[in-house]
Motif scaffolding. Structure first.
Motif, mmCIF file in Angstrom:
data_model
loop_
_atom_site.group_PDB
_atom_site.id
_atom_site.type_symbol
_atom_site.label_atom_id
_atom_site.label_comp_id
_atom_site.label_asym_id
_atom_site.label_seq_id
_atom_site.Cartn_x
_atom_site.Cartn_y
_atom_site.Cartn_z
ATOM 1 N N HIS A 75 0.801 -1.226 0.034
ATOM 2 C CA HIS A 75 -0.044 -0.066 0.009
ATOM 3 C C HIS A 75 0.785 1.359 -0.121
ATOM 4 O O HIS A 75 0.867 2.029 0.855
ATOM 5 C CB HIS A 75 -0.883 -0.071 1.171
ATOM 6 N N LEU A 76 1.751 1.304 -0.834
ATOM 7 C CA LEU A 76 2.554 2.617 -1.087
ATOM 8 C C LEU A 76 1.363 3.621 -1.564
ATOM 9 O O LEU A 76 0.952 3.553 -2.697
ATOM 10 C CB LEU A 76 3.504 2.319 -2.235
ATOM 11 N N ARG A 77 1.189 4.491 -0.885
ATOM 12 C CA ARG A 77 0.213 5.817 -0.980
ATOM 13 C C ARG A 77 0.526 6.568 -2.515
ATOM 14 O O ARG A 77 2.095 6.728 -2.268
ATOM 15 C CB ARG A 77 -0.216 6.451 0.351
ATOM 16 N N PRO A 78 -0.231 7.496 -2.758
ATOM 17 C CA PRO A 78 0.308 8.280 -3.680
ATOM 18 C C PRO A 78 1.176 9.510 -3.134
ATOM 19 O O PRO A 78 1.046 9.664 -2.010
ATOM 20 C CB PRO A 78 -1.234 9.056 -4.351
ATOM 21 N N TRP A 79 2.065 10.056 -3.929
ATOM 22 C CA TRP A 79 2.968 10.948 -3.533
ATOM 23 C C TRP A 79 3.981 10.542 -2.561
ATOM 24 O O TRP A 79 4.571 11.239 -1.701
ATOM 25 C CB TRP A 79 2.397 12.445 -2.930
ATOM 26 N N ARG A 80 4.450 9.145 -2.703
ATOM 27 C CA ARG A 80 5.504 8.602 -1.908
ATOM 28 C C ARG A 80 6.556 7.997 -2.849
ATOM 29 O O ARG A 80 6.311 8.100 -4.052
ATOM 30 C CB ARG A 80 4.742 7.562 -0.962
ATOM 31 N N ALA A 81 7.559 7.478 -2.242
ATOM 32 C CA ALA A 81 8.665 6.737 -2.967
ATOM 33 C C ALA A 81 9.162 5.580 -2.232
ATOM 34 O O ALA A 81 9.084 5.954 -1.098
ATOM 35 C CB ALA A 81 9.704 7.691 -3.308
ATOM 36 N N SER A 82 9.774 4.614 -2.975
ATOM 37 C CA SER A 82 10.562 3.633 -2.237
ATOM 38 C C SER A 82 11.668 3.123 -3.008
ATOM 39 O O SER A 82 11.399 3.172 -3.998
ATOM 40 C CB SER A 82 9.337 2.510 -1.879
ATOM 41 N N SER A 83 12.588 2.287 -2.439
ATOM 42 C CA SER A 83 13.551 1.912 -3.402
ATOM 43 C C SER A 83 14.350 0.899 -2.394
ATOM 44 O O SER A 83 14.105 0.557 -1.367
ATOM 45 C CB SER A 83 14.707 3.211 -3.391
ATOM 46 N N CYS A 84 15.161 0.187 -3.057
ATOM 47 C CA CYS A 84 16.109 -1.243 -2.653
ATOM 48 C C CYS A 84 17.159 -0.956 -3.803
ATOM 49 O O CYS A 84 17.259 -1.650 -4.774
ATOM 50 C CB CYS A 84 15.088 -2.143 -2.849
#
Length: 113
Positions: A75-84
């Motif tokens: 559930h990565l919400r709008p206007w967010r970021a994630s990385s690996c």
């Protein structure tokens, strides 16, 4: 072109689009009003994603070179970021689908025609 998804060797009966060209990766899911069909986007190469400009949350699976899940973001919400940083590809799925499919870190995912 939509492809099917294998999760840990079993067919998952969901359609996945492929984004392996720079312009496909650039646009991503921005033009998709929802993720009913296809239910996801496989992006390669990719080790970070954002939901800037999107109207819905997504699940994100970060994959190594063998298609093994090394990180799962629900559930990565709008206007967010994630990385690996170790990831070679990402699989963006309809929010909640990773849980429905019981995809766990360490499992392998793959596409089929």
């Amino acid at each position: 072109m939509t492809r099917g998804l294998y999760v840990n060797g079993r067919a998952a009966h969901v359609g996945i689009r492929m984004a392996n060209r720079w312009w496909q990766r650039l646009v991503g899911l921005l033009t998709t009003p929802d993720l009913d069909h296809p239910s996801g986007l496989w992006i390669t190469p990719c080790n970070s994603v954002h939901t800037l400009g999107m109207r819905y949350a997504i699940d994100v699976l970060f994959l190594d070179a063998d298609g093994r899940v090394i990180k799962r973001v629900d559930h990565l919400r709008p206007w967010r970021a994630s990385s690996c940083l170790r990831a070679r590809a990402t699989l963006e799925l309809r929010a909640g689908l990773a849980e429905e499919l019981d995809v766990q870190v360490g499992q392998r995912v793959a596409l089929f025609p």
